[in-house]
Design a protein around this motif. Structure first.
Motif, PDB file in Angstrom:
ATOM      1  N   LEU A  22      -4.987   4.268  -1.789  1.00 52.33           N
ATOM      2  CA  LEU A  22      -5.291   4.293  -0.368  1.00 52.33           C
ATOM      3  C   LEU A  22      -6.735   4.685  -0.114  1.00 52.33           C
ATOM      4  O   LEU A  22      -7.370   5.361  -0.914  1.00 52.33           O
ATOM      5  CB  LEU A  22      -4.371   5.294   0.345  1.00 52.33           C
ATOM      6  CG  LEU A  22      -2.866   5.096   0.207  1.00 52.33           C
ATOM      7  CD1 LEU A  22      -2.141   6.251   0.860  1.00 52.33           C
ATOM      8  CD2 LEU A  22      -2.433   3.782   0.820  1.00 52.33           C
TER       9      LEU A  22
ATOM     10  N   LYS B 191       0.808  -1.214   0.000  1.00 50.22           N
ATOM     11  CA  LYS B 191       0.000   0.000   0.000  1.00 50.22           C
ATOM     12  C   LYS B 191       0.845   1.270   0.000  1.00 50.22           C
ATOM     13  O   LYS B 191       0.325   2.365  -0.108  1.00 50.22           O
ATOM     14  CB  LYS B 191      -0.939   0.006   1.206  1.00 50.22           C
ATOM     15  CG  LYS B 191      -2.023  -1.059   1.076  1.00 50.22           C
ATOM     16  CD  LYS B 191      -3.019  -0.982   2.209  1.00 50.22           C
ATOM     17  CE  LYS B 191      -4.114  -2.030   2.001  1.00 50.22           C
ATOM     18  NZ  LYS B 191      -5.101  -2.023   3.092  1.00 50.22           N
TER      19      LYS B 191
ATOM     20  N   VAL C 294      -8.492   7.117   2.081  1.00 52.55           N
ATOM     21  CA  VAL C 294      -8.100   8.328   2.824  1.00 52.55           C
ATOM     22  C   VAL C 294      -9.345   9.076   3.278  1.00 52.55           C
ATOM     23  O   VAL C 294     -10.292   9.258   2.504  1.00 52.55           O
ATOM     24  CB  VAL C 294      -7.224   9.250   1.951  1.00 52.55           C
ATOM     25  CG1 VAL C 294      -6.960  10.571   2.661  1.00 52.55           C
ATOM     26  CG2 VAL C 294      -5.908   8.554   1.620  1.00 52.55           C
TER      27      VAL C 294
ATOM     28  N   ASP D  44      -4.856   7.804   6.553  1.00 48.44           N
ATOM     29  CA  ASP D  44      -4.960   6.499   5.906  1.00 48.44           C
ATOM     30  C   ASP D  44      -5.798   5.614   6.832  1.00 48.44           C
ATOM     31  O   ASP D  44      -5.373   5.269   7.937  1.00 48.44           O
ATOM     32  CB  ASP D  44      -3.558   5.910   5.711  1.00 48.44           C
ATOM     33  CG  ASP D  44      -3.579   4.536   5.068  1.00 48.44           C
ATOM     34  OD1 ASP D  44      -4.664   3.934   4.962  1.00 48.44           O
ATOM     35  OD2 ASP D  44      -2.507   4.051   4.674  1.00 48.44           O
TER      36      ASP D  44
END
Length: 536
Positions: free
Chosen positions: A154, A149, A156, A323
């Motif tokens: 991601l 990752k 987010v 994240d």
């Protein structure tokens, strides 16, 4: 200046350090963690970047190794210590001495002035952003995190929280008086006079009292007294300005810090005062609040903001991008409290772009829906998850009762009339058809001869997708996934407290990035801890 000394802390633990680490198995875990992993966070590559801050600075006292100073600033944020306290902790706190590799020292590792100067240099070179990036890098580098990752797609989430400013908030009379005191103090230093002499000479004796309102000495509950008090203060401020023009050289009036204080006084006057409509050449306090009104003399970037319609605060908004999978804070920003959330996203985007991070799924609240990051995520094929805007129309048909076809760009009302539309405009249905529609009373209260109108947003396609998402249990579950960023915000609020540590946007960005770095280190630390199942 010669070569800057590099911090080279040893990796092996002494017997005394082993004892200290064992004592911190339940409390103060971050001290032990930093002792074990400080060389990974403050490695040679990062220290070389830090040393670049000192190049071409000329001769002078050799600085304390910048790597040590960065570690000291991290500990300072973790312990919520002032500069003076942090200096003393390097002498009598064994935990601090252990992390800074100065065990047994009877002298401070650095001076208060050195710590302050380093922080200013650190901010000036934007190294606080690099420190936050470094905390993400070292955490992601470990196998406990999913290495696939890193630099990849991601999930987010972006969120904000209010932060009360460190400057004192005052009403108009006190703001004017406070700003005038700063002018008087500056002139007194320039001339080498006592402040009292400047006040008398400049014709502003109100400032001889401890407060302007004490000097005005009126019954504030009596009608007309506040207006007369304001006229008295304004008259003395005008006298001070006239005296300054006559007795202070022009070059001093246009040179900081005096020019800054004079500009502050003028700004407050323009924002808070307006001509009195009753005439006489007087002024009154503005009936309507000026746009971007200044609320503090000491912190000129603080602004009024709102947590809700009924709750107001004075200061800033902190913004962060998290994240959700790895629970790491990726980027931070700070804006004055009156600015919309969307204005913070360019800084967040820039910081994430610096790390070569790409967003696959973006979780936001409605305040960010018009931001540039939303458009970019959609352009790159990512997904935006957010609650849609509510369509309200009282007892009448709401917008949700109308059928929108985004492909053909048409909208159909409950009565069957169809109109084409363009994004960002308002559709008006034909009045002739609306007048004869049996559903008219349920649809609009417009006068006969006028049809129903429906506003079409620039982001109507996105809003339609979000409305479909929120109507299903699975969709609502997806929206709840953003709760992770709220947890990060709660941890930051507990760490930093409700009030800003510094004045101004830039220094508070530094403090937020430092706190976020500490939070990332704690996330890394928790990943390294054995799970209860493994311990058992």
């Amino acid at each position: 200046m010669g070569v800057v000394a590099r911090w080279r802390p040893k990796q092996e633990l002494t017997e005394q350090e082993q004892h200290i680490v064992q004592r911190m198995e339940r409390t103060g875990k971050l001290f032990a963690f930093l002792r074990h992993h400080r060389h990974e966070l403050i490695d040679d590559a990062f220290q070389e970047e830090l040393e670049a801050m000192y190049r071409q600075t000329g001769a002078g006292k050799e600085p304390v190794p910048p790597g040590l100073m960065v570690m000291a600033m991290i500990l300072q944020g973790y312990m919520k210590a002032s500069d003076a306290t942090m200096v003393e902790l390097t002498v009598f706190d064994l935990r601090v001495q252990m992390v800074l590799d100065c065990m047994g020292s009877t002298e401070p590792a650095f001076s208060q002035a050195a710590l302050c100067e380093f922080r200013h240099r650190f901010i000036r070179h934007n190294m606080d952003r690099r420190l936050l990036e470094k905390s993400v890098e070292v955490a992601m580098r470990h196998k406990e995190f999913d290495p696939r990752k890193v630099k990849a797609m991601l999930r987010v989430a972006i969120d904000s929280r209010p932060l009360e400013g460190a400057g004192r908030v005052e009403d108009t009379l006190n703001l004017l008086g406070h700003a005038a005191r700063k002018v008087v103090a500056c002139v007194a230093r320039e001339k080498g006079w006592p402040k009292e002499k400047v006040c008398r000479e400049a014709g502003i004796p109100l400032l001889l009292e401890k407060s302007v309102k004490k000097g005005l000495d009126v019954d504030w509950n009596e009608a007309g007294q506040k207006a007369r008090a304001l006229q008295k203060l304004v008259k003395q401020l005008d006298a001070m300005r006239a005296w300054l023009k006559k007795h202070v050289p022009e070059e001093q009036l246009t040179r900081p810090p005096l020019s800054v204080h004079l500009a502050t006084l003028e700004q407050i006057g323009k924002q808070d005062l307006e001509p009195d409509p009753e005439g006489g050449g007087g002024v009154r306090i503005r009936k309507e609040v000026a746009e971007d009104r200044r609320v503090s003399v000491e912190d000129g970037e603080m602004r009024h903001g709102r947590k809700s319609k009924s709750k107001r605060f004075n200061g800033y908004k902190q913004h962060m991008a998290t994240d959700l999978d790895e629970k790491l804070i990726l980027a931070c920003a700070v804006t004055p409290a009156n600015r919309p959330e969307a204005e913070a996203t360019p800084e967040l985007e820039k910081d994430m772009k610096q790390q070569k991070l790409r967003i696959d799924k973006l979780y936001i609240d409605r305040g960010y829906i018009t931001s540039s990051v939303v458009e970019k995520v959609q352009e790159q094929g990512g997904e935006v998850r957010c609650k849609p805007w509510k369509s309200k129309n009282g007892e009448l048909f709401s917008k949700s009762e109308f059928k929108l076809d985004m492909r053909s760009r048409t909208i159909s009302c409950p009565g069957g009339q169809t109109q084409s539309f363009t994004l960002g405009t308002t559709v008006e249905f034909e009045a002739q058809v609306c007048d004869g529609c049996p559903l008219r009373a349920q649809c609009t209260q417009a006068r006969p001869g006028q049809g129903r109108t429906v506003a079409i947003g620039e982001d109507e396609a996105l809003q339609q997708r979000l409305r479909k998402l929120v109507k299903t249990p699975a969709g609502r579950q997806r929206l709840r996934e953003r709760v992770g960023v709220e947890h990060r915000q709660a941890h930051l609020a507990r760490r930093q407290g409700p009030r800003a540590r510094y004045r101004g946007v830039r220094k508070n960005v530094f403090d937020l990035r430092r706190a976020s770095c500490i939070q990332n280190l704690e996330a890394w630390q928790r990943r390294l801890e054995p799970s209860p199942a493994k311990v058992g």
